[in-house]
Design a protein around this motif. Structure first.
Motif, PDB file in Angstrom:
ATOM      1  N   MET A 190      31.410  62.200  16.165  1.00  0.00           N
ATOM      2  CA  MET A 190      32.501  62.028  17.109  1.00  0.00           C
ATOM      3  C   MET A 190      32.322  62.890  18.358  1.00  0.00           C
ATOM      4  SD  MET A 190      35.845  64.009  15.688  1.00  0.00           S
ATOM      5  CE  MET A 190      36.236  65.208  16.950  1.00  0.00           C
ATOM      6  N   THR A 239      39.936  56.568   4.401  1.00  0.00           N
ATOM      7  CA  THR A 239      40.741  57.720   4.805  1.00  0.00           C
ATOM      8  C   THR A 239      39.856  58.895   5.199  1.00  0.00           C
ATOM      9  OG1 THR A 239      42.421  56.982   3.256  1.00  0.00           O
ATOM     10  CG2 THR A 239      42.625  59.215   4.077  1.00  0.00           C
ATOM     11  N   LEU A 240      38.834  59.132   4.376  1.00  0.00           N
ATOM     12  CA  LEU A 240      37.903  60.211   4.690  1.00  0.00           C
ATOM     13  C   LEU A 240      37.213  59.929   6.033  1.00  0.00           C
ATOM     14  CD1 LEU A 240      36.847  62.835   3.492  1.00  0.00           C
ATOM     15  CD2 LEU A 240      35.068  61.534   2.327  1.00  0.00           C
ATOM     16  N   ALA A 241      36.867  58.672   6.268  1.00  0.00           N
ATOM     17  CA  ALA A 241      36.221  58.304   7.535  1.00  0.00           C
ATOM     18  C   ALA A 241      37.146  58.618   8.710  1.00  0.00           C
ATOM     19  CB  ALA A 241      35.851  56.825   7.530  1.00  0.00           C
ATOM     20  N   ALA A 242      38.403  58.245   8.586  1.00  0.00           N
ATOM     21  CA  ALA A 242      39.348  58.504   9.680  1.00  0.00           C
ATOM     22  C   ALA A 242      39.519  60.001   9.891  1.00  0.00           C
ATOM     23  CB  ALA A 242      40.698  57.858   9.376  1.00  0.00           C
ATOM     24  N   SER A 243      39.462  60.761   8.797  1.00  0.00           N
ATOM     25  CA  SER A 243      39.685  62.200   8.907  1.00  0.00           C
ATOM     26  C   SER A 243      38.562  62.914   9.656  1.00  0.00           C
ATOM     27  CB  SER A 243      39.877  62.827   7.528  1.00  0.00           C
ATOM     28  OG  SER A 243      38.626  63.051   6.911  1.00  0.00           O
ATOM     29  N   VAL A 244      37.401  62.259   9.793  1.00  0.00           N
ATOM     30  CA  VAL A 244      36.344  62.884  10.591  1.00  0.00           C
ATOM     31  C   VAL A 244      36.181  62.159  11.932  1.00  0.00           C
ATOM     32  CG1 VAL A 244      35.153  63.903   8.647  1.00  0.00           C
ATOM     33  CG2 VAL A 244      34.492  61.618   9.400  1.00  0.00           C
ATOM     34  N   GLY A 245      37.248  61.510  12.363  1.00  0.00           N
ATOM     35  CA  GLY A 245      37.280  60.982  13.717  1.00  0.00           C
ATOM     36  C   GLY A 245      36.814  59.551  13.888  1.00  0.00           C
ATOM     37  N   THR A 246      36.718  58.789  12.805  1.00  0.00           N
ATOM     38  CA  THR A 246      36.308  57.387  12.933  1.00  0.00           C
ATOM     39  C   THR A 246      37.520  56.527  13.274  1.00  0.00           C
ATOM     40  OG1 THR A 246      34.777  57.797  11.121  1.00  0.00           O
ATOM     41  CG2 THR A 246      35.067  55.494  11.796  1.00  0.00           C
ATOM     42  N   MET A 282      45.151  59.428  12.561  1.00  0.00           N
ATOM     43  CA  MET A 282      44.357  60.557  12.101  1.00  0.00           C
ATOM     44  C   MET A 282      43.123  60.804  12.974  1.00  0.00           C
ATOM     45  SD  MET A 282      43.586  61.519   8.162  1.00  0.00           S
ATOM     46  CE  MET A 282      43.325  59.874   7.736  1.00  0.00           C
ATOM     47  N   HIS A 283      42.402  59.726  13.303  1.00  0.00           N
ATOM     48  CA  HIS A 283      41.172  59.934  14.076  1.00  0.00           C
ATOM     49  C   HIS A 283      41.462  60.506  15.462  1.00  0.00           C
ATOM     50  CE1 HIS A 283      41.568  56.391  16.738  1.00  0.00           C
ATOM     51  NE2 HIS A 283      42.153  55.834  15.696  1.00  0.00           N
ATOM     52  N   PHE A 313      31.294  61.866   1.326  1.00  0.00           N
ATOM     53  CA  PHE A 313      30.822  60.483   1.208  1.00  0.00           C
ATOM     54  C   PHE A 313      29.724  60.488   0.154  1.00  0.00           C
ATOM     55  CE2 PHE A 313      32.593  60.733   5.474  1.00  0.00           C
ATOM     56  CZ  PHE A 313      33.446  59.636   5.457  1.00  0.00           C
TER      57      PHE A 313
END
Ligand SMILES: Nc1ncnc2c1ncn2[C@@H]1O[C@H](COP(=O)(O)OP(=O)(O)O)[C@@H](O)[C@H]1O
Ligand SMILES: [Mg+2]
Lengths: 340, 258
Positions: free
Chosen positions: B111, A216-223, B77-78, B96
């Motif tokens: 990104m 989720t954290l990854a998706a939240s930064v555009g992954t 979300m992305h 992380f």
């Protein structure tokens, strides 16, 4: 959103970024390659054979390491992809006499291409369902290999698969002697490790680690998490397929037994035992486990039991795998020399 | 109700139900470009869920969300981060933990630096140059939030307050237009709270970033926000200048009851 991280996966995969031991690792890698290159001077035919098998298993193991250690998903499909690579490579070589390099590409691509339609539904599942899906796929692959007799010759398998032919297209020379095989396997293993390191230290590799750490954290930064999980899965299949291709042109036979759980477990043991999320661990794992299982051939009845016991001992003694254990020992030594 | 196309976020009738629980009960509000907007309310009043619906973590049961006129309802979300430049923080997942402080920032800047998917596989000089630039940018941000000395520390091993500062710096890496902060100061010591407020103010002033900040500390909210929204049981019960809102009887009652 499907949450598929395996939280029990340890986290030293990230060591490639924040790594005071970087120099040590490069030195270790070079020393290992030099030692392996010199091995035919001292090793007998049987030892060379064991080393070739180790280096062949290194490829599907690297693939599993990518999907499990970097993208955080457990897959039992690695040996199925290995088998698909082996069969497709053998069949094209038998039918069209394709050269070795092209067979490797065909084996890798065939596995990668099959991974995509499998991944599209499977990667949408939660982690346990994903594991089951890959198990099911391995069973299906074996069933197909057994029953598509007109192509695979069923349980008989394919034999007299052409030996590797080193040529741009036609002509060239055929690899026959064990030493030539050995150097071919070593070249392939080195290339695979270099490709793997390049991949996991690229921006894409960083995204995969991010997904493993926290989707989720990854998706939240555009992954685009789904895309990168798919890519990791397909590339893990490519590694396995290339390994399968080399395997089939070395043994010159292939049968549906390649899909047996024993082999899939071996790859799992290499990665988990060596140290998931590390490259050195997987290299170490390939040599130790394959060499151990080859050595245990002397007592065929005890082989599986001894192998199982070894596994249990390792899981209890060092749940993170052998590499971290070695590294800690090394650090311990360093600590003592400082004090002294 | 048509959206305000000038608003940083135009929320129109957003509701979210989980089975029989109504987490958000139909909220319409416009977040103006360039403002720092506080969002407060008792625990369980639906603040995080409203963020989830605006950032693609949850699909709203009904209603629509627009970012400067762009309908982002139901986007992943992305995609919302990449195309609408709306980014959010989480209450729990902060950084992380296994990556170094610097690598956290590099990852979050990828990104922009590696916009196309194919470019993320590059390992040549061009890629290395991009990563170097990201590290420089990271170094600059770490200086601003006062974490320069922690650059190579493992993010999971620095203090919780420092993790929250790192989280904040991470969110600036992808050059967002709107930042939604979910309790950025909860569990953080007073010194780091001051530093956090300073950082929010600076990013708002110098980069024109719009903020929505969920926070229970009303003193901090009064000092920081241009405007304060209050939720209670999934509904918007107050919206206005912070000083006036905290004296609103409905708000006082919601807090006492909540
Ligand atoms: N994923 C979920 N499933 C079920 N209920 C949820 C979920 N997320 C939030 N809720 C419920 O929705 C309500 C609002 O929660 P939340 O948005 O987290 O409130 P806040 O952030 O204001 O404390 C609470 O009653 C919570 O229990
Ligand atoms: Mg909340």
């Amino acid at each position: 959103m499907a949450t598929m991280q395996l939280h029990e996966v340890n986290t030293h995969g990230s060591h490639i970024y924040n790594n005071p031991r970087h120099g040590l690792r490069i030195t270790g890698f070079v020393v290992l390659v030099v030692a392996l290159a010199a091995a035919p001077l001292v090793a007998g035919e049987y030892q060379l054979h064991a080393l070739i098998v180790s280096m062949t298993f290194l490829l599907p193991a690297l693939g599993l390491n990518l999907i499990l250690g970097y993208a955080g998903m457990l897959s039992f499909a690695q040996m199925a992809f290995f088998g698909i690579g082996a069969y497709s490579s053998a069949l094209t070589a038998m039918r069209w006499g394709t050269p070795f390099w092209l067979n490797l590409i065909i084996g890798g691509l065939a596995a990668g291409v099959v991974a995509v339609p499998l991944g599209i539904p499977a990667l949408r599942l939660r982690r346990y369902s994903f594991v089951m899906c890959t198990l099911g796929f391995a069973v299906i692959a074996q069933t197909v290999a057994k029953n598509l007799v007109s192509v695979t010759r069923g349980d008989l398998g394919l034999s007299q698969v052409p030996r590797p032919r080193i040529a741009l297209w036609s002509g060239g020379f055929e690899v026959t002697g064990i030493t030539s095989y050995y150097y071919l396997a070593l070249t392939l293993a080195v290339l695979a490790v270099v490709a793997f390191l390049a991949l996991v230290s690229s921006a894409a590799g960083r995204y995969m680690i991010a997904i493993r750490e926290d989707e989720t954290l990854a998706a939240s930064v555009g992954t685009p998490t789904w895309h990168y999980r798919m890519i990791a899965f397909a590339l893990s299949a490519v590694f396995a397929g290339v390994g399968g291709s080399f395997y089939v042109h070395y043994f010159t036979v292939i049968s549906p037994t390649v899909f047996d759980p024993f082999y899939a477990n071996t790859v799992l043991v290499i990665v988990l035992g060596g140290g998931v999320g590390t490259v050195g661990g997987v290299v170490l794992g390939s040599f130790l486990f394959v060499a151990a299982s080859e050595a245990l051939r002397i007592a065929p009845d005890l082989r599986m039991i001894a192998y199982g016991l070894l596994l249990i001992v390792i899981v209890f003694a060092c749940p993170e795998g052998l590499l971290p254990l070695f590294m800690r020992k090394l650090d311990g030594l360093k600590g003592r020399t400082h004090v002294a | 109700m048509s959206p305000d196309t000038l608003a940083a976020l135009s929320i129109r009738g957003i509701a979210k139900r989980f089975g029989s629980i109504v987490a958000v009960a139909g909220i319409s509000v416009d977040i103006k470009l360039g403002e720092i907007c506080g969002l407060t309310g008792p625990n369980g009043s639906g603040k995080s869920t409203l963020f989830d619906c605006c950032t693609g973590l949850q699909k709203p049961s009904t209603g629509r969300v627009y970012a400067q006129g762009l309908d982002i309802t139901g986007w992943d979300m992305h995609r919302i981060v990449r195309e609408a430049r709306v980014i959010r923080s989480f209450q729990k997942a902060v950084v992380f933990r296994a990556l170094s402080v610097e690598e956290n920032l590099v990852l979050c800047g990828q990104m922009i630096a590696f916009a196309g998917m194919a470019s993320t596989f590059g390992v040549g000089p061009a890629s290395r140059h991009r990563v170097r630039r990201l590290r420089e940018q990271a170094g600059h941000l770490l200086e601003l939030v006062g974490l320069s000395h922690m650059r190579h520390a493992t993010a999971g091993q620095i203090s919780f307050g420092q993790q929250k500062l790192l989280q904040f710096a991470s969110m600036l890496m992808p050059e967002p237009r709107v930042i939604l902060l979910d309790e950025p100061m909860a569990g953080v010591n007073p010194i780091l709270i001051d530093r956090m407020m300073e950082n929010i103010n600076r990013a708002n002033r110098e980069q024109g970033i719009t903020f929505v900040v969920v926070e229970h500390n009303l003193d901090a909210m009064k000092a920081l926000c241009h405007r304060l929204l209050v939720l209670s049981r999934g509904e918007l019960i107050a919206d206005g200048a912070p000083d006036a809102v905290v004296r609103d009887p409905a708000v006082v009652e919601a807090y006492l009851a909540g």
